[in-house]
Motif scaffolding. Structure first.
Motif, PDB file in Angstrom:
ATOM      1  N   UNK A  50       0.839  -1.206   0.000  1.00 45.12           N
ATOM      2  CA  UNK A  50       0.000   0.000   0.000  1.00 45.12           C
ATOM      3  C   UNK A  50       0.871   1.252   0.000  1.00 45.12           C
ATOM      4  N   UNK A  51       1.899   1.254   0.840  1.00 44.39           N
ATOM      5  CA  UNK A  51       2.819   2.393   0.911  1.00 44.39           C
ATOM      6  C   UNK A  51       3.563   2.537  -0.410  1.00 44.39           C
ATOM      7  N   UNK A  52       4.075   1.426  -0.935  1.00 43.63           N
ATOM      8  CA  UNK A  52       4.815   1.458  -2.200  1.00 43.63           C
ATOM      9  C   UNK A  52       3.920   1.944  -3.340  1.00 43.63           C
ATOM     10  N   UNK A  53       2.706   1.448  -3.397  1.00 51.02           N
ATOM     11  CA  UNK A  53       1.782   1.816  -4.465  1.00 51.02           C
ATOM     12  C   UNK A  53       1.507   3.322  -4.450  1.00 51.02           C
ATOM     13  N   UNK A  54       1.322   3.894  -3.282  1.00 46.53           N
ATOM     14  CA  UNK A  54       1.104   5.342  -3.176  1.00 46.53           C
ATOM     15  C   UNK A  54       2.309   6.125  -3.688  1.00 46.53           C
ATOM     16  N   UNK A  55       3.509   5.684  -3.348  1.00 46.81           N
ATOM     17  CA  UNK A  55       4.731   6.359  -3.810  1.00 46.81           C
ATOM     18  C   UNK A  55       4.861   6.245  -5.331  1.00 46.81           C
ATOM     19  N   UNK A  56       4.594   5.054  -5.867  1.00 47.71           N
ATOM     20  CA  UNK A  56       4.703   4.869  -7.311  1.00 47.71           C
ATOM     21  C   UNK A  56       3.644   5.677  -8.057  1.00 47.71           C
ATOM     22  N   UNK A  57       2.426   5.734  -7.547  1.00 52.18           N
ATOM     23  CA  UNK A  57       1.373   6.547  -8.172  1.00 52.18           C
ATOM     24  C   UNK A  57       1.803   8.009  -8.252  1.00 52.18           C
ATOM     25  N   UNK A  58       2.408   8.499  -7.182  1.00 49.49           N
ATOM     26  CA  UNK A  58       2.834   9.906  -7.161  1.00 49.49           C
ATOM     27  C   UNK A  58       3.949  10.184  -8.171  1.00 49.49           C
ATOM     28  N   UNK A  59       4.632   9.134  -8.620  1.00 46.94           N
ATOM     29  CA  UNK A  59       5.702   9.280  -9.612  1.00 46.94           C
ATOM     30  C   UNK A  59       5.222   8.992 -11.033  1.00 46.94           C
TER      31      UNK A  59
END
Length: 112
Positions: A50-59
């Motif tokens: 969940x944390x990784x997905x949020x970071x990747x979405x922001x990129x």
């Protein structure tokens, strides 16, 4: 020459001390250091998908839903595809380094 020959991802290599290294290339035993993926702008350790997905979405990464056994992300402006195992417990350093290479200066792998 003693050891165990390991075939993985189309590459054959000799593991001379199979007790010190697992078949996926990570170190085992009491001296082993766990690797973690860190989001460098916030210095935050990635502890879940969940944390990784949020970071990747922001990129600018988008989630692909084609393969039910993998989490996959694609960035429209590139040919890059990030493929991760469905379970976070199977998230290994090779997956971490794949993310680092495809997101320069945004993530790094550290020893814990």
């Amino acid at each position: 020459m003693s050891g165990v020959w390991v075939f993985k991802n189309g590459v054959v290599r000799l593991v001379e001390n199979p007790g010190a290294e697992s078949l996926d290339g990570s170190r085992q035993g009491s001296g082993a250091r766990r690797k973690v993926l860190v989001h460098t702008p916030t210095n935050e350790v990635i502890t879940s998908y969940d944390v990784l997905e949020n970071k990747l979405y922001s990129l600018g990464w988008e989630r692909y839903y084609n393969d039910p056994d993998l989490l996959q992300f694609h960035k429209r402006s590139t040919v890059h595809l990030i493929s991760l195992p469905k379970e976070f417990s199977k998230f290994k350093s090779m997956h971490m380094f794949d993310i680092v290479v495809k997101n320069r200066n945004m993530f790094e792998v550290r020893d814990m």
